[in-house]
Design a protein around this motif. Structure first.
Motif, PDB file in Angstrom:
ATOM      1  N   LEU A 155       1.399   0.906  -0.610  1.00 51.30           N
ATOM      2  CA  LEU A 155       1.993  -0.429  -0.757  1.00 51.30           C
ATOM      3  C   LEU A 155       0.935  -1.444  -1.164  1.00 51.30           C
ATOM      4  O   LEU A 155       1.143  -2.290  -2.028  1.00 51.30           O
ATOM      5  CB  LEU A 155       2.646  -0.865   0.555  1.00 51.30           C
ATOM      6  CG  LEU A 155       3.784   0.007   1.063  1.00 51.30           C
ATOM      7  CD1 LEU A 155       4.270  -0.491   2.414  1.00 51.30           C
ATOM      8  CD2 LEU A 155       4.920  -0.004   0.063  1.00 51.30           C
ATOM      9  N   ALA A 179      -1.842  -0.902  -2.782  1.00 53.94           N
ATOM     10  CA  ALA A 179      -2.310  -0.685  -4.152  1.00 53.94           C
ATOM     11  C   ALA A 179      -1.279  -1.153  -5.168  1.00 53.94           C
ATOM     12  O   ALA A 179      -1.619  -1.771  -6.172  1.00 53.94           O
ATOM     13  CB  ALA A 179      -2.613   0.783  -4.374  1.00 53.94           C
ATOM     14  N   LEU A 180      -0.002  -0.840  -4.909  1.00 50.39           N
ATOM     15  CA  LEU A 180       1.023  -1.118  -5.912  1.00 50.39           C
ATOM     16  C   LEU A 180       1.489  -2.569  -5.856  1.00 50.39           C
ATOM     17  O   LEU A 180       1.846  -3.155  -6.871  1.00 50.39           O
ATOM     18  CB  LEU A 180       2.235  -0.212  -5.707  1.00 50.39           C
ATOM     19  CG  LEU A 180       2.003   1.296  -5.802  1.00 50.39           C
ATOM     20  CD1 LEU A 180       3.301   2.041  -5.544  1.00 50.39           C
ATOM     21  CD2 LEU A 180       1.446   1.669  -7.154  1.00 50.39           C
ATOM     22  N   LEU A 181       1.519  -3.133  -4.656  1.00 50.20           N
ATOM     23  CA  LEU A 181       2.189  -4.419  -4.520  1.00 50.20           C
ATOM     24  C   LEU A 181       1.260  -5.607  -4.289  1.00 50.20           C
ATOM     25  O   LEU A 181       1.621  -6.736  -4.595  1.00 50.20           O
ATOM     26  CB  LEU A 181       3.205  -4.348  -3.369  1.00 50.20           C
ATOM     27  CG  LEU A 181       4.247  -3.229  -3.483  1.00 50.20           C
ATOM     28  CD1 LEU A 181       5.120  -3.181  -2.242  1.00 50.20           C
ATOM     29  CD2 LEU A 181       5.108  -3.425  -4.719  1.00 50.20           C
TER      30      LEU A 181
END
Lengths: 694, 94
Positions: free
Chosen positions: A129, A131-133
């Protein structure tokens, strides 16, 4: 200050820092071997070994701290935004892995079996989460603190101050738990009292964070990561070699698990270790906390009767809620989020999360191996033995209270006024009664007579002992597996002895635990200090304060934070460990939704965010309190540890609802969000390089 | 991706396409994240019937190692993919 030096893999291994840390690692291993050699020649006592490890590691952290001392705002709060991705990964790893991960994680897995994996998956899955968000956008935003982000995105000091308070709440409980860990490890490593351990350990924290802020903390954490991971991997690798002949514990504990299942079937009738969802909400922790408060402060609080709610046993909801809260909480913890301000670019921030998780993964990937090997060892070589013939390592640990053998024959001849803790608990809840028949003040056992031969649950009598806890198996002098009660800290600390390793390795493990606790405490103190000095003072109260004042106030706040943590840590309440688990739910319910919506939904506005944060916290704390005091208050059997789930949902609903009901944020904010979404800085209205304040 | 690649004159269109491409990969990776972490928990009893590697029950293995390995790969994949996307849209920094 070099602007954003390019430093990926090649940059890291190419530069002098990488070489320096490689020499450092080799030097540390040579030092450990040298101490081991001294030990094998018998020229050094165990306490001497402890002191050597303590002094060497603390001196080194202090050295790095002093070398990195700084007065620059950028270096003090965000390490000059020049930390390469790999180094930031290691620092985040050390920041993340606390005394609890290092020492108690494996023991928790030992105790909970499959249910403990909610922690393993929760504390690693959160990084996806992150890393992506979050990480790339936080880096692009490029300020100093998380309240900075909230204040800028949600237009104003009100949102900023609510966020500052939440950050301080979360970080202070967390840092207190680290200080407790420091005190415990210091007392184990060199045999000083817990209180002295707390004070000396805090000095170690302060030399780093006080002088050099984030810059010193980051580079010390890199060193601390190397020490803690070395210390974690060595004992279990040796144990794996001893038990299976292959020194790869992460792979070989599969054999340990099949052996555990076989032995448990043999000894308990059915396997338990890999059976999921046995953990149910209960008020056991409340009872422990109240009991502790009563004995420490003579409060005379009424302790409620033991109760638990097993109606959802065997269902996955509690597991899923806990795992989800830990994942989302991980992504919302301020001391982890600010790490992504310290890397040179958005691109580096994405890689940096990967390295962080890789370095954290090494430990979490190994923790279940510790648990499985020691459980196997206990099932195979400790259980089933006569109580008088248990292995010497187990006998040693019974003295510390971390390993209890609850066979009643252990009570033979014991002073009845001072029974061991496990027996005192049984006496307190009236399942064990001692009648001093011959008046000598000591407990004597005799032949077992069942109270009702047709109903084993009614217990019976054996000499001076009677009650429901007195059963045939409890007084046969054979150690059954259920008669072994362990403390969660036992598994990692006792592994060197189980594997038959020298004391040097045990000291190395203690030094690793110390590194884990100190590094986490460092990072947290920086968050607390910056929330007060930067967000409340410099941004909200005195926007015109000169940089020198802000850094000075930051240093003072680190001292205040450390002193507060020490005061809270001295009573050593179990409640504090509990509060750390709650911190994840609180972070999940307060920060996660508003940061997420702040980046991915332009329409979210300040009124919505404030309503969301407050509503999320209120719902979480309400559920926590209700379930903690009465486990029958629950939804789908979800315990107070997973209460953040409800707060998170509330926060999302309120932020979205209130935002839609009020005016959209200004064009300026909309442009800020657009600029966050692009990795380059040319069209950004904020500089993402080092700010020009110095 | 028929839209303009590289340094495009119109920054606005570029940014929108870049953001859409980013959201797409985020949704794909989050779906995988969900499938490897939550689904094995729901099916753990069935998965535990399978023995894996050196004797792991597969359900336990997914919780203790399997999902973690996927998490690490996903994050590095995202960093690599986005690096590629940045270059494609002329948004890389060096």
């Amino acid at each position: 200050m070099a602007v954003a030096q390019k430093a990926g893999l090649a940059g890291f291994w190419g530069n002098y820092l990488a070489r320096r840390y490689t020499y450092f690692t080799i030097g540390f291993i040579l030092f450990s071997m040298f101490v081991g050699l001294l030990e094998s020649f018998g020229v050094i006592s165990n306490q001497g070994i402890g002191y050597l490890f303590l002094l060497l590691t603390l001196a080194m952290y202090a050295g790095i701290g002093i070398m990195s001392r700084t007065k620059h705002l950028d270096e003090y709060y965000v390490a000059g935004r020049s930390v390469p991705a790999i180094a930031n990964g290691m620092a985040t790893g050390a920041d993340w892995m606390s005394a609890a991960s290092f020492i108690s994680m494996a023991g928790t897995l030992w105790l909970l079996g499959y249910d403990g994996l909610a922690y393993i998956m929760g504390w690693t899955g959160g990084y996806v989460l992150l890393a992506l968000l979050f990480a790339p956008y936080i880096r692009k935003f490029g300020q100093y603190t998380i309240p900075d982000f909230v204040g800028a995105r949600y237009e104003g000091n009100r949102a900023r101050i609510v966020a500052s308070i939440a950050a301080i709440l979360v970080s202070l409980t967390y840092v207190t738990a680290q200080v407790v860990g420091v005190g415990l490890i210091m007392s184990r490593l060199v045999g000083v009292s817990y209180e002295v351990g707390v004070v000396v350990g805090l000095m170690g924290v302060l030399v780093c964070s006080f002088l050099g802020g984030m810059k010193a903390v980051t580079w010390t954490q890199v060193a601390q990561y190397i020490i803690l991971i070395t210390a974690y991997l060595i004992p279990v690798t040796m144990l794996s070699l001893k038990l299976t002949g292959v020194p790869i514990p992460q792979l070989m504990y599969g054999r340990a698990i099949s052996e555990i299942n076989r032995l448990e079937t043999e000894q308990l009738g059915a396997p338990t270790y890999t059976v999921p969802f046995r953990d149910v909400p209960s008020n056991a922790s409340l009872r422990t906390s109240l009991g502790e408060l009563n004995t420490k402060y003579n409060l005379g609080l009424t302790i409620p009767a033991a109760t638990s709610d097993a109606s959802h046993k065997g269902q996955p909801w509690n597991f899923l809620a806990l795992m989800f809260c830990l994942m989302v909480g991980t992504a919302g913890l301020p001391h982890i989020l600010i790490r992504f301000y310290t890397v040179p670019s958005v691109k580096e921030s994405r890689k940096s999360v990967g390295y962080s998780l890789l370095f954290i993964f090494l430990l979490y990937f190994t923790a279940p191996a510790y648990a499985a090997f020691s459980r196997w060892e206990m099932l195979a070589n400790v259980a089933g033995k006569p109580v008088s013939e248990i292995p010497s390592w187990a006998a040693n640990w019974t003295k510390t209270g971390l390993l209890n053998i609850t066979d009643m024959t252990k009570l033979e001849g014991v002073d009845g006024a001072k029974p061991p803790a496990w027996a005192a608990t049984l006496i307190a809840n009236k399942s064990l009664v001692w009648t001093d028949a011959n008046g000598d003040g000591k407990i004597q056992l005799g032949d077992f007579v069942a109270a009702d031969p047709n109903d084993a649950t009614k217990g019976g009598t054996a000499g001076e002992l009677s009650g429901t806890a007195v059963t045939a198996k409890k007084v046969d002098g054979i150690l059954q597996f259920p008669e072994l009660a362990i403390g969660a800290d036992l598994v990692v600390l006792a592994t060197p002895e189980i594997a038959g390793l020298p004391y040097t390795i045990a000291a190395l493990v203690a030094a690793g635990g110390l590194a884990a606790a100190l590094s986490t405490a460092d990072g947290l103190l920086v968050v607390i200090a910056s929330a007060i000095a930067h967000d409340v003072y410099a941004k909200a109260l005195r926007p015109d304060a000169p940089v020198a004042n802000r850094v000075r106030l930051g240093k003072i706040m680190i001292l205040v934070g450390a002193a507060a943590a020490a005061l809270l840590a001295l009573p050593r309440l179990a409640l504090i460990a509990q509060m750390v688990a709650w911190a994840f739910s609180l972070a999940a319910a307060s920060f996660f939704p508003i940061i997420l919506l702040g980046i991915f939904w332009k329409r979210a506005n300040g009124a919505g965010a404030i309503a969301g944060m407050i509503g999320g916290l209120v719902v979480t704390i309400f559920y926590m309190y209700m379930n903690y005091t009465n486990p029958h208050f629950n939804v789908l059997g979800i315990s107070h540890l997973g209460s953040g789930l409800f707060g998170l949902i509330t926060n999302f609903i309120l932020t979205i609802g209130v935002s839609l009901a009020t005016a959209p944020p200004s064009n300026e904010i909309q442009r800020l969000v657009e600029s966050l979404r692009l990795p380059t800085s040319d069209d950004s209205m904020r500089s993402s390089g080092p700010s020009p304040v110095h | 991706m028929a839209r303009n690649v590289g340094k495009a004159p119109s920054k606005q269109i570029d940014a929108e396409a870049y953001w859409k491409a980013n959201l797409k990969i985020i949704v794909i990776l989050l779906t995988i994240w969900f499938v490897v972490s939550y689904v094995p928990v729901l099916l753990v009893n069935q998965l535990n019937q399978i023995t894996f590697l050196t004797g792991f029950p597969f359900g336990y293995y997914m919780g203790s190692q399997g999902s973690l390995i996927v998490f690490v790969i996903e994050i590095f994949f995202y960093a690599w993919w986005m690096g590629k996307l940045d270059r494609q849209f002329g948004l890389h920094e060096d």
